[in-house]
Design a protein around this motif. Sequence first.
Motif, PDB file in Angstrom:
ATOM      1  N   HIS A 257       0.939  -1.241  -0.005  1.00  0.00           N
ATOM      2  CA  HIS A 257      -0.075   0.048  -0.168  1.00  0.00           C
ATOM      3  C   HIS A 257       0.753   1.302   0.041  1.00  0.00           C
ATOM      4  CE1 HIS A 257      -3.766   2.369   0.723  1.00  0.00           C
ATOM      5  NE2 HIS A 257      -2.992   3.077   1.825  1.00  0.00           N
ATOM      6  N   ILE A 258       0.275   2.351  -0.766  1.00  0.00           N
ATOM      7  CA  ILE A 258       0.971   3.594  -0.704  1.00  0.00           C
ATOM      8  C   ILE A 258       0.015   4.609  -0.391  1.00  0.00           C
ATOM      9  CG2 ILE A 258       0.840   3.931  -2.980  1.00  0.00           C
ATOM     10  CD1 ILE A 258       3.678   5.262  -2.910  1.00  0.00           C
ATOM     11  N   GLU A 259       0.263   5.906   0.386  1.00  0.00           N
ATOM     12  CA  GLU A 259      -0.533   6.719   0.758  1.00  0.00           C
ATOM     13  C   GLU A 259       0.059   8.289   1.048  1.00  0.00           C
ATOM     14  OE1 GLU A 259      -4.085   7.622   4.350  1.00  0.00           O
ATOM     15  OE2 GLU A 259      -2.920   5.669   4.039  1.00  0.00           O
ATOM     16  N   PHE A 260      -0.653   9.018   0.442  1.00  0.00           N
ATOM     17  CA  PHE A 260      -0.088  10.533   0.625  1.00  0.00           C
ATOM     18  C   PHE A 260      -0.766  11.238   1.541  1.00  0.00           C
ATOM     19  CE2 PHE A 260       0.854   9.069  -3.799  1.00  0.00           C
ATOM     20  CZ  PHE A 260       2.129   9.584  -4.182  1.00  0.00           C
ATOM     21  N   VAL A 261      -0.140  11.569   2.792  1.00  0.00           N
ATOM     22  CA  VAL A 261      -0.744  12.397   3.817  1.00  0.00           C
ATOM     23  C   VAL A 261      -0.390  14.005   3.757  1.00  0.00           C
ATOM     24  CG1 VAL A 261      -1.183  12.573   6.318  1.00  0.00           C
ATOM     25  CG2 VAL A 261      -1.155  10.418   4.972  1.00  0.00           C
TER      26      VAL A 261
ATOM     27  N   ASN B 162       8.617   6.314   5.817  1.00  0.00           N
ATOM     28  CA  ASN B 162       7.855   7.780   5.544  1.00  0.00           C
ATOM     29  C   ASN B 162       8.791   8.498   4.759  1.00  0.00           C
ATOM     30  OD1 ASN B 162       5.322   6.840   6.880  1.00  0.00           O
ATOM     31  ND2 ASN B 162       6.142   7.320   8.833  1.00  0.00           N
TER      32      ASN B 162
ATOM     33  N   THR C  37      -5.567  11.752  -2.726  1.00  0.00           N
ATOM     34  CA  THR C  37      -6.451  10.594  -2.853  1.00  0.00           C
ATOM     35  C   THR C  37      -6.274  10.006  -4.160  1.00  0.00           C
ATOM     36  OG1 THR C  37      -7.928  11.485  -1.358  1.00  0.00           O
ATOM     37  CG2 THR C  37      -8.648   9.503  -2.320  1.00  0.00           C
TER      38      THR C  37
ATOM     39  N   GLY D  32      -2.898   8.322  -4.989  1.00  0.00           N
ATOM     40  CA  GLY D  32      -2.736   7.087  -3.946  1.00  0.00           C
ATOM     41  C   GLY D  32      -3.565   5.850  -4.623  1.00  0.00           C
ATOM     42  N   ASN D  33      -4.758   6.342  -5.099  1.00  0.00           N
ATOM     43  CA  ASN D  33      -5.666   5.165  -5.720  1.00  0.00           C
ATOM     44  C   ASN D  33      -5.056   4.683  -7.014  1.00  0.00           C
ATOM     45  OD1 ASN D  33      -7.499   5.429  -3.790  1.00  0.00           O
ATOM     46  ND2 ASN D  33      -8.720   7.072  -4.773  1.00  0.00           N
TER      47      ASN D  33
ATOM     48  N   ASN E 203      -1.919   2.418  -5.880  1.00  0.00           N
ATOM     49  CA  ASN E 203      -2.449   1.234  -5.204  1.00  0.00           C
ATOM     50  C   ASN E 203      -3.117   0.325  -6.221  1.00  0.00           C
ATOM     51  OD1 ASN E 203      -1.492   1.710  -2.436  1.00  0.00           O
ATOM     52  ND2 ASN E 203      -3.132   3.300  -2.293  1.00  0.00           N
TER      53      ASN E 203
END
Length: 363
Positions: A154-158, A178, A193, A196-197, A200
């Motif tokens: 998984h990868i996510e941008f915060v 991170n 978002t 990230g989608n 992923n």
Amino acid sequence: MNRQSPSAPFGEIRAMAELNDRSREIFRQIVESYLATGEPVGSRNLSRLLPMTLSPASIRNVMADLEAAGLIFAPHTSAGRLPTEMGLRFFVDAMLEIGDVGLEERARIEAQMKAAASGHTLETALAEASALLSGMSRGAGVVVTSKSNARLRHIEFVRLDPARALVVLVGEDGSVENRLLDLPAGLPASALTEAGNFLNARIRGKTLADLKQEIAARRSDMERELDALTARLVEAGLATTVGAADTRQLIVRGQANLLEDLKAAEDLERIRLLFEDLETQTDVIDLLTRAENGEGVRIFIGSENKLFSLSGSSMIAAPFRDGSQKIVGVLGVIGPTRLNYARIVPMVDYTARVISRILEKGR
């Protein structure tokens, strides 16, 4: 099993090749005695070891020829003889009889590596490989690899503030990393978002390097699915994470083994210098990385490499591969030049192949 090593100058190779059977046997006994005991051997002891009947005087004549050829030397006046580094190289390349890993050692390597890989991070498994090689060889076990070899889940941008975001990378092994990322000006919150989608949908089971290559090859797909700013975010995020995660990491275990069986004060000084070499991680990584070039086991002896020019040490190393047969790291053993090459070369080779099989199956 392939063995690779630096080549000797043509003149030296020719001189070595011209050794007759008697000279070769005396040279072999000198080297094997050194590898077993670390001590010089004299003509009287050699006369008892040789399978042929020769007087000490005849043996001394042969030893003088071997010394003139640069294959042996006398460490002290009236002492026996030891092999030079050039002599060790000749022995390893032309005379060393490599056996196979015994059934008990095979079982130990496979059991410990499978146990280490099951439910643990790749780094933990490689640290176990380093410790395993150290314990079996009585040298220092070393492994170098890249963090980008880890497969991702998984990868996510915060978003942290209008100009920065945190890239969170979750590996299949549960590891989390991170990375800070500078954001393009005017980027809407929804772009994080969407980016990230997009990633992923393609990331599972791939390394960062794999993902970057796939995105580059299918750039047109990305441009159709995402607006220009979000596409820039995807590319910037991959560049940041791959660049940071590609850092080579060195794992060393068993340095204390090198303090065993010291013969003299000069041995302690040699080990002190080797410890300094191991602390200079960049140089060790560079040397290990050289073992990635080509197939099979690489053997580095003493001053053939500047890293070991002072400590007079040797390294035996072999690359390991992932499921796509890409070389993703190198493991090996570092110790004195009188390492048990015949035993350690196949051990290093077999351990590298076991790790490659584990990575191929996704651990």
